[in-house]
Design an enzyme around this catalytic site. Structure first.
Site, PDB file in Angstrom:
ATOM      1  CE  LYS A  31      26.972  40.062 -23.512  1.00  0.00           C
ATOM      2  NZ  LYS A  31      26.925  42.171 -23.660  1.00  0.00           N
ATOM      3  CG  ASP A  58      23.661  43.188 -24.373  1.00  0.00           C
ATOM      4  OD1 ASP A  58      21.665  43.594 -23.024  1.00  0.00           O
ATOM      5  OD2 ASP A  58      24.483  43.308 -23.228  1.00  0.00           O
ATOM      6  CE  LYS A  60      23.071  46.661 -21.870  1.00  0.00           C
ATOM      7  NZ  LYS A  60      23.877  46.101 -22.381  1.00  0.00           N
ATOM      8  CG  ASP A  63      12.778  53.576 -31.437  1.00  0.00           C
ATOM      9  OD1 ASP A  63      11.807  54.823 -31.106  1.00  0.00           O
ATOM     10  OD2 ASP A  63      13.897  53.803 -32.623  1.00  0.00           O
ATOM     11  CB  THR A 122      26.106  47.821 -13.785  1.00  0.00           C
ATOM     12  OG1 THR A 122      26.866  48.017 -15.111  1.00  0.00           O
ATOM     13  CG2 THR A 122      24.728  47.057 -12.853  1.00  0.00           C
ATOM     14  NE  ARG A 213      36.126  42.546 -19.265  1.00  0.00           N
ATOM     15  CZ  ARG A 213      36.370  44.016 -18.978  1.00  0.00           C
ATOM     16  NH1 ARG A 213      37.667  44.799 -19.562  1.00  0.00           N
ATOM     17  NH2 ARG A 213      35.386  43.868 -18.135  1.00  0.00           N
TER      18      ARG A 213
END
Ligand code: C5P
Length: 232
Positions: A31, A58, A60, A63, A122, A213
């Protein structure tokens, strides 16, 4: 499990490419988020794709439809396998993203990337959602936007593991349900709060799991992947 894993490369380009070399043969998906993309540009997507990875971009997008269509076209041309837009951008915007994905891939003769809609971040709790003027509970808003995403023709959604079963029920068996907030039981605690183990996220209905991570900060990232694949 291995096919479901997406490793989030939230690093500089040098570290990302070094991780990619280490993880080759262990995972299929990487990603690229805003930090890496805005630091390095679309070239990083092509570099990772040329190494044989499927690349989840990614960004997001959110517009007006015309702008999102153009961005989606460029993301497709860069070599993405899937990418994100905000469901709250609306039906016309999501349809424009799907169109742009088709146009970009047609221009370069590649497979059309899948469009994923992000429902509710989230990081927003009930209070944060109310502050931006949404009267519904977070769970209800996620359901509403998941239905809108389905009706707008995108291929799936990004949601937390605890929303995965609802998303799966709305979207059906073929849709992509991608969940971050995934932590193997052996991972050390960090800032991810609403977490699930990889095995539990799959049982809840996720098709893909984003893990950063616990893999990228491990002393041996490839061993961390293998441990997740065997232990869940
Ligand atoms: O390192 P970690 O496993 O927490 O990385 C998770 C990845 O998923 C990060 O790239 C983060 O930006 C992303 N993400 C998230 N929660 C969301 C959406 C995306 O953690 N709701």
């Amino acid at each position: 499990m291995r096919q479901a894993l997406i490793v989030a490369l939230d690093t500089d380009a040098h570290t990302a490419l070094s991780l990619a070399r280490t993880l080759r043969g262990h995972v299929n998906y990487l990603k690229v988020g805003m930090t890496l993309f805005y630091g390095e540009g679309p070239g990083i997507v092509r570099q990772l794709a040329d190494m044989g990875f499927s690349v989840f971009v990614d960004l997001k997008l959110h517009d007006i439809p015309h702008q999102v269509e153009g961005a989606a076209r460029e993301v497709a041309r860069a070599g993405a396998t899937m990418f994100t837009v905000h469901a709250s951008g609306g039906r016309a915007m999501m349809m424009a993203a799907v169109r742009g994905a088709c146009e970009g891939s047609a221009e370069c003769g590649s497979d059309t990337p899948d469009v994923l809609a992000v429902t509710v971040l989230t990081s927003l709790d009930a209070e944060g959602i109310a502050e931006v003027g949404i009267g519904r509970a977070p769970g209800e808003q996620v359901e509403l936007l998941t239905r809108l995403a389905r009706d707008s023709g995108v291929q799936g959604v990004v949601c937390s593991p605890r929303e995965a079963s609802v998303a799966r029920a709305i979207l059906g068996p073929e849709a992509l349900v991608v969940t971050p907030g995934v932590r193997p039981a052996w991972a050390t605690a960090d800032d991810q709060a609403r977490i699930a183990t990889p095995a539990d996220a799959l049982v809840a209905g996720a098709s893909h799991l984003v893990i950063g991570r616990p893999i990228t900060a491990a002393s041996e990232p490839a061993s961390a992947v293998e441990r997740i694949v065997t232990e869940g």
